[in-house]
Design a protein around this motif. Structure first.
Motif, PDB file in Angstrom:
ATOM      1  N   ILE A 280       0.845  -1.208   0.000  1.00 29.65           N
ATOM      2  CA  ILE A 280       0.000   0.000   0.000  1.00 29.65           C
ATOM      3  C   ILE A 280       0.877   1.254   0.000  1.00 29.65           C
ATOM      4  O   ILE A 280       0.627   2.206  -0.739  1.00 29.65           O
ATOM      5  CB  ILE A 280      -0.936   0.000   1.230  1.00 29.65           C
ATOM      6  CG1 ILE A 280      -1.992  -1.093   1.069  1.00 29.65           C
ATOM      7  CG2 ILE A 280      -1.592   1.358   1.425  1.00 29.65           C
ATOM      8  CD1 ILE A 280      -2.816  -1.357   2.316  1.00 29.65           C
TER       9      ILE A 280
ATOM     10  N   GLU B 250       2.194   1.934  -3.315  1.00 31.14           N
ATOM     11  CA  GLU B 250       1.145   2.559  -4.142  1.00 31.14           C
ATOM     12  C   GLU B 250       1.094   4.070  -3.883  1.00 31.14           C
ATOM     13  O   GLU B 250       1.011   4.863  -4.813  1.00 31.14           O
ATOM     14  CB  GLU B 250      -0.231   1.970  -3.804  1.00 31.14           C
ATOM     15  CG  GLU B 250      -0.540   0.642  -4.459  1.00 31.14           C
ATOM     16  CD  GLU B 250      -0.893   0.763  -5.938  1.00 31.14           C
ATOM     17  OE1 GLU B 250      -1.329   1.843  -6.355  1.00 31.14           O
ATOM     18  OE2 GLU B 250      -0.703  -0.232  -6.649  1.00 31.14           O
ATOM     19  N   LEU B 251       1.135   4.441  -2.614  1.00 31.67           N
ATOM     20  CA  LEU B 251       1.047   5.868  -2.254  1.00 31.67           C
ATOM     21  C   LEU B 251       2.249   6.636  -2.801  1.00 31.67           C
ATOM     22  O   LEU B 251       2.113   7.728  -3.354  1.00 31.67           O
ATOM     23  CB  LEU B 251       0.951   6.033  -0.735  1.00 31.67           C
ATOM     24  CG  LEU B 251      -0.240   5.350  -0.034  1.00 31.67           C
ATOM     25  CD1 LEU B 251      -0.198   5.606   1.471  1.00 31.67           C
ATOM     26  CD2 LEU B 251      -1.555   5.844  -0.600  1.00 31.67           C
TER      27      LEU B 251
ATOM     28  N   ASP C 232       2.230   7.181  -6.456  1.00 31.27           N
ATOM     29  CA  ASP C 232       1.346   8.276  -6.844  1.00 31.27           C
ATOM     30  C   ASP C 232       2.067   9.622  -6.778  1.00 31.27           C
ATOM     31  O   ASP C 232       2.016  10.417  -7.726  1.00 31.27           O
ATOM     32  CB  ASP C 232       0.119   8.302  -5.924  1.00 31.27           C
ATOM     33  CG  ASP C 232      -0.967   9.228  -6.441  1.00 31.27           C
ATOM     34  OD1 ASP C 232      -0.665  10.404  -6.678  1.00 31.27           O
ATOM     35  OD2 ASP C 232      -2.106   8.778  -6.614  1.00 31.27           O
ATOM     36  N   ILE C 233       2.776   9.865  -5.684  1.00 31.09           N
ATOM     37  CA  ILE C 233       3.395  11.199  -5.548  1.00 31.09           C
ATOM     38  C   ILE C 233       4.615  11.360  -6.439  1.00 31.09           C
ATOM     39  O   ILE C 233       5.043  12.470  -6.710  1.00 31.09           O
ATOM     40  CB  ILE C 233       3.772  11.536  -4.083  1.00 31.09           C
ATOM     41  CG1 ILE C 233       4.878  10.614  -3.571  1.00 31.09           C
ATOM     42  CG2 ILE C 233       2.569  11.492  -3.180  1.00 31.09           C
ATOM     43  CD1 ILE C 233       5.532  11.151  -2.313  1.00 31.09           C
TER      44      ILE C 233
END
Lengths: 166, 323
Positions: free
Chosen positions: B45, B48-49, B52-53
């Motif tokens: 997870i 994933e975060l 994104d950034i």
């Protein structure tokens, strides 16, 4: 795992999803929110939901067995009454049919089986994306765990599990 | 040059800080004696975060920071070379004291601007590397160590809005420094046109050696002209020259040796700026003056197509004839 432990874990999971959802389009892209949700959901389903569902199945089978046993006992009694023909002494046996041990518990067991399925279906929607009404199709639904209705449901469910007949 | 505004840069760089609440939730998921989900799922997870950034605008921003850093170095280097040219200008000024003083002032300004440029480049490098290492790189520190790094009491001291504001301000300052360097060099070239070279320092050009060996590499179908500086065809200048990247002196004399052993039955065709073919060399050596150079192409001496203009890069107006 008891219901309190189970529901606590589901609420931590739901709280995480709500946090993710809050940052959607502000900090995170919708695809990231969904991907992260699915990673968490998949493991919550196998590690939290499924083990508790197995325990609930055991409870359900016990209730069902008890239901069948009582149902069979009632049938036997009726067969006995029919077989003996009318006998005033059998009125006492009729009274036995009217006790908590038979009729009332039969209804309670059936009701508890139904409620367990209802409760587990509710929690399954939170983490099983194959469920037709899966919350993963609308992450806003996770906000409902903060609602009064959820709080009431949880209170009722906690009482329900503590009062199970098995 | 940076295409982002300060507020856009801040928005990108603030994301790892704003993400802290999410990371704390992930840590809660895996914390305690009976974690909700496993450490490996939590790490997935977190990846994933971070993915994104570090995608989208962040990729563009960090690429542009790399360019800004390189350009600051390049233009600072060019300013350094300009100090020699201004020295030469002082020599030309002779006993004109006011002119000499004006040039000394120019020298000081150029030197200061060069210094500022190098300092700005260093700041850009420092911030780019640190932010990449911590958050925006492939396997950043705070991603790998989120369980301890985010909740650490030092996190809010190391990374907070004020720190990001300072970084953004220094990046903005670096961008402005580069713009000043460029405009200052434009002014200097306009003021001292005869002394300061009118060459753009970006995509730097090379002088063509006066004696070169050129070979059409590969084959007749897809020949590629490579320029060598030795008869054994060992030391090469290369074969992929950008437009206007090879300099020849107009009055200079150049000896060209052509080798067609790989692309057999071919010749080298040299074309001047008027599109006139001035010579064809086929396995021979010939001498030309610089004004003859504009384009080189490969010509087949038999078969078709006769001119393989599309198949090599040297024939792309690579030569600049310098008076």
């Amino acid at each position: 795992m008891d219901f309190n432990t189970f529901s606590d874990r589901m609420e931590i999971y739901a709280g995480f999803i709500n946090r993710l959802k809050h940052y959607e389009n502000l900090l995170l892209q919708p695809t990231t929110v969904l991907n992260a949700t699915k990673i968490a959901a998949a493991e919550v389903y196998t590690e939290v939901y499924a083990p508790f569902a197995v325990e609930c199945n055991v409870i359900t089978f016990k209730l069902k067995d008890a239901f069948i046993e009582r149902h069979d006992k009632a049938l036997d009694l009726i067969d006995e009454l029919i077989g003996n023909g009318y006998n005033p002494a059998d009125v006492l046996k009729l009274n036995a049919l009217n006790t908590d041990e038979l009729n009332l518990k039969l209804i309670t067991e059936a009701e508890q089986i139904f409620k367990i399925y209802y409760i587990m279906d509710y929690y399954r929607k939170m983490c099983d994306e194959t469920h037709p009404e899966s919350w993963l199709n609308d992450l806003n639904l996770f906000q409902t765990i903060n609602d009064v209705s959820y709080s009431n449901l949880k209170t009722d469910t906690t009482i329900f599990f503590s009062n199970l007949l098995y | 040059m940076l295409s982002f505004t300060s507020s856009q840069i801040k928005a990108i760089l603030m994301k790892p800080i704003q993400m802290k609440a999410c990371i704390n939730e992930v840590i809660t998921l895996q914390a305690g004696a009976t974690p909700v989900i496993s450490t490996s799922a939590c790490m997935d997870i977190v990846i994933e975060l971070f993915d994104d950034i570090r995608t989208g605008d962040a990729v563009t921003l960090f690429s542009e920071l790399g360019t800004l850093e390189a350009e600051l170095h390049e233009w600072s280097s060019y300013l350094y070379r300009t100090t020699d040219e201004l020295n030469a200008e002082i020599g030309l000024a002779g006993s004109n004291v006011s002119q000499v003083n004006a040039l000394r002032s120019e020298l000081t300004n150029v030197f200061n601007l060069m210094n500022t440029g190098y300092a700005a480049a260093a700041k850009v490098t420092q911030h780019k590397d640190q932010l990449s290492n911590d958050f925006f790189g492939a396997s950043p520190y705070y991603q790998l160590n989120y369980v301890t790094a985010y909740p650490a009491s030092t996190f809010d001291l190391i990374y907070n809005e004020s720190v990001i504001d300072t970084i953004v301000s220094e990046l903005e300052s670096a961008k402005n420094t580069l713009a000043t360097q460029k405009s200052e060099l434009t002014r200097l070239r306009a003021t001292y046109a005869t002394t300061i070279e009118p060459i753009t320092p970006v995509n730097s050009a090379s002088w063509l050696p006066t004696n070169v060996w050129i070979r059409a590499e590969d084959n007749n179908v897809n020949p590629r002209l490579t320029i060598y500086t030795d008869a054994n065809l060992i030391t090469g200048l290369g074969s992929n020259f950008q437009t206007d990247s090879l300099l020849v002196r107009q009055g200079g004399t150049y000896t060209i040796n052509y080798d067609d052993t790989l692309a057999v039955n071919t010749a080298l065709k040299i074309i001047d700026s008027g599109a006139n073919t001035v010579s064809i060399i086929a396995g021979t050596t010939a001498t030309y003056t610089g004004d003859k150079f504009r384009t080189m192409i490969v010509r087949q001496t038999s078969g078709t197509p006769a001119d393989l203009t599309a198949q090599h890069t040297t024939g792309m107006n690579s030569f600049v004839v310098v008076p």
